[in-house]
Write a protein that holds these residues in place. Structure first.
Motif, short mmCIF file in Angstrom:
data_model
loop_
_atom_site.label_atom_id
_atom_site.label_comp_id
_atom_site.label_asym_id
_atom_site.label_seq_id
_atom_site.Cartn_x
_atom_site.Cartn_y
_atom_site.Cartn_z
N GLY A 16 20.03 14.59 -19.97
CA GLY A 16 20.71 13.37 -19.93
C GLY A 16 19.60 12.55 -19.15
N SER A 17 20.35 11.36 -18.44
CA SER A 17 19.34 10.63 -17.79
C SER A 17 19.76 9.97 -16.51
CB SER A 17 18.92 9.23 -18.77
OG SER A 17 18.45 9.69 -20.16
N LEU A 18 18.95 9.53 -15.56
CA LEU A 18 19.15 8.93 -14.45
C LEU A 18 18.15 7.83 -14.08
CD1 LEU A 18 20.13 12.13 -11.95
CD2 LEU A 18 21.78 10.13 -12.81
N SER A 19 18.39 6.96 -13.45
CA SER A 19 17.55 5.96 -12.76
C SER A 19 17.56 5.93 -11.06
CB SER A 19 17.92 4.61 -13.22
OG SER A 19 16.97 3.55 -12.85
N LEU A 20 16.52 6.05 -10.82
CA LEU A 20 16.51 6.03 -9.20
C LEU A 20 15.90 4.70 -8.72
CD1 LEU A 20 15.03 9.67 -8.50
CD2 LEU A 20 17.36 9.12 -8.94
N ALA A 21 16.27 4.45 -7.49
CA ALA A 21 15.85 3.02 -7.07
C ALA A 21 15.30 3.31 -5.58
CB ALA A 21 16.84 1.98 -6.85
N CYS A 22 14.37 2.66 -5.13
CA CYS A 22 13.89 2.77 -3.96
C CYS A 22 13.73 1.35 -3.34
CB CYS A 22 12.40 3.31 -3.84
SG CYS A 22 11.46 3.42 -2.45
N ALA A 23 14.67 0.89 -2.56
CA ALA A 23 14.73 -0.35 -1.89
C ALA A 23 14.03 -0.36 -0.63
CB ALA A 23 16.16 -0.95 -1.75
N ALA A 24 13.36 -1.43 -0.26
CA ALA A 24 12.38 -1.65 0.81
C ALA A 24 12.79 -3.05 1.66
CB ALA A 24 10.75 -1.63 0.69
N SER A 25 12.83 -2.74 2.99
CA SER A 25 13.15 -3.86 3.84
C SER A 25 11.56 -3.87 4.77
CB SER A 25 14.19 -3.61 4.81
OG SER A 25 14.10 -2.75 5.68
N GLU A 26 11.33 -5.20 5.04
CA GLU A 26 10.35 -5.39 6.19
C GLU A 26 9.00 -5.35 5.38
OE1 GLU A 26 13.37 -6.55 8.75
OE2 GLU A 26 11.05 -6.81 8.78
N ILE A 27 8.67 -5.14 4.16
CA ILE A 27 7.45 -5.10 3.49
C ILE A 27 7.36 -5.91 2.04
CG2 ILE A 27 6.96 -2.75 4.39
CD1 ILE A 27 7.61 -1.69 1.67
N THR A 28 6.53 -6.34 1.65
CA THR A 28 6.18 -6.92 0.52
C THR A 28 5.80 -6.05 -0.56
OG1 THR A 28 5.79 -8.90 1.62
CG2 THR A 28 5.21 -8.89 -0.86
N PHE A 29 6.27 -5.74 -1.57
CA PHE A 29 5.94 -4.71 -2.57
C PHE A 29 4.75 -4.98 -3.11
CE2 PHE A 29 9.32 -1.66 -4.36
CZ PHE A 29 9.61 -1.13 -2.83
N ASP A 30 4.31 -6.12 -3.28
CA ASP A 30 3.09 -6.60 -4.09
C ASP A 30 1.76 -6.20 -3.33
OD1 ASP A 30 2.97 -10.11 -3.70
OD2 ASP A 30 3.19 -8.49 -2.25
N ASP A 31 2.01 -5.73 -1.87
CA ASP A 31 0.83 -5.48 -1.13
C ASP A 31 0.78 -3.82 -0.94
OD1 ASP A 31 1.23 -8.31 1.28
OD2 ASP A 31 -0.13 -7.93 -0.38
N TYR A 32 1.80 -3.11 -1.71
CA TYR A 32 1.85 -1.90 -1.38
C TYR A 32 1.65 -0.78 -2.44
CZ TYR A 32 3.57 -2.15 3.19
OH TYR A 32 3.46 -2.50 4.53
N ALA A 33 1.29 0.47 -2.32
CA ALA A 33 1.45 1.33 -3.71
C ALA A 33 2.71 2.17 -3.38
CB ALA A 33 0.22 2.42 -3.82
N ILE A 34 3.49 2.44 -4.27
CA ILE A 34 4.63 3.10 -4.47
C ILE A 34 4.45 4.48 -5.02
CG2 ILE A 34 7.16 3.14 -4.68
CD1 ILE A 34 6.23 1.25 -2.99
N GLY A 35 5.15 5.66 -4.29
CA GLY A 35 4.87 6.74 -5.11
C GLY A 35 6.36 7.68 -4.98
N TRP A 36 6.52 8.53 -6.02
CA TRP A 36 7.86 9.22 -5.97
C TRP A 36 7.49 10.72 -5.83
CZ3 TRP A 36 12.82 7.74 -5.85
CH2 TRP A 36 13.25 6.55 -5.94
N PHE A 37 8.24 11.27 -5.06
CA PHE A 37 7.96 12.75 -4.95
C PHE A 37 9.11 13.41 -4.93
CE2 PHE A 37 4.63 10.45 -2.87
CZ PHE A 37 3.46 11.24 -2.86
N ARG A 38 9.05 14.83 -5.06
CA ARG A 38 10.32 15.75 -4.98
C ARG A 38 10.09 17.13 -4.64
NH1 ARG A 38 10.65 16.85 -11.74
NH2 ARG A 38 9.01 18.24 -11.81
N GLN A 39 11.12 17.66 -3.87
CA GLN A 39 11.09 18.80 -3.16
C GLN A 39 12.08 19.57 -3.69
OE1 GLN A 39 10.50 18.81 0.84
NE2 GLN A 39 9.95 20.84 0.96
N ALA A 40 12.08 20.62 -4.30
CA ALA A 40 13.15 21.69 -4.60
C ALA A 40 13.33 22.80 -3.59
CB ALA A 40 12.88 22.41 -5.90
#
Length: 123
Positions: A16-40
């Motif tokens: 199956g499929s899922l779509s995760l979202a990461c919403a940010a406040s107080e920052i401008t995304f075009d000035d940042y690198a974004i990473g996704w991590f996971r922990q089992a």
């Protein structure tokens, strides 16, 4: 203060499929690198995918390459992780992180972390 909120996790069957979202406040995304991590359970945190907003380059761990896609929408200050063909071994808490003016697509350290969202993939 800066807030990152991960959402979109849930319970899905293998394949199956899922779509995760990461919403940010107080920052401008075009000035940042974004990473996704996971922990089992019982395991350390591992990197999944990264995106650099400076040049749009992306990185994927070998375990998810070809199945996951990272993207961002600067107008909505939101990053996404589209996960297809999910496997039981993808089960983990998924976290997003942001690094200001990152020199690398996947920087060694991050400035901000979200709270995480649970992804469970059944056999």
């Amino acid at each position: 203060e800066v807030q990152l909120q991960a959402s979109g996790g849930g319970l899905v069957q293998a394949g199956g499929s899922l779509s995760l979202a990461c919403a940010a406040s107080e920052i401008t995304f075009d000035d940042y690198a974004i990473g996704w991590f996971r922990q089992a359970p019982g395991k350390g945190r591992e990197g999944v995918s990264c995106i650099s907003r400076s040049d749009g380059t992306t990185y994927y761990a070998d375990s998810v390459k070809g199945r996951f896609t990272i993207s961002s929408d600067n107008a909505k200050s939101t990053a996404y992780l589209q996960m297809n063909n999910l496997k039981p071994e993808d089960t983990a808490i998924y976290y997003c992180a942001a690094r200001h003016r990152a020199p690398l697509v996947c920087p060694l350290t991050y400035d901000y972390w979200g709270q995480g969202t649970q992804v469970t993939v059944s056999s």
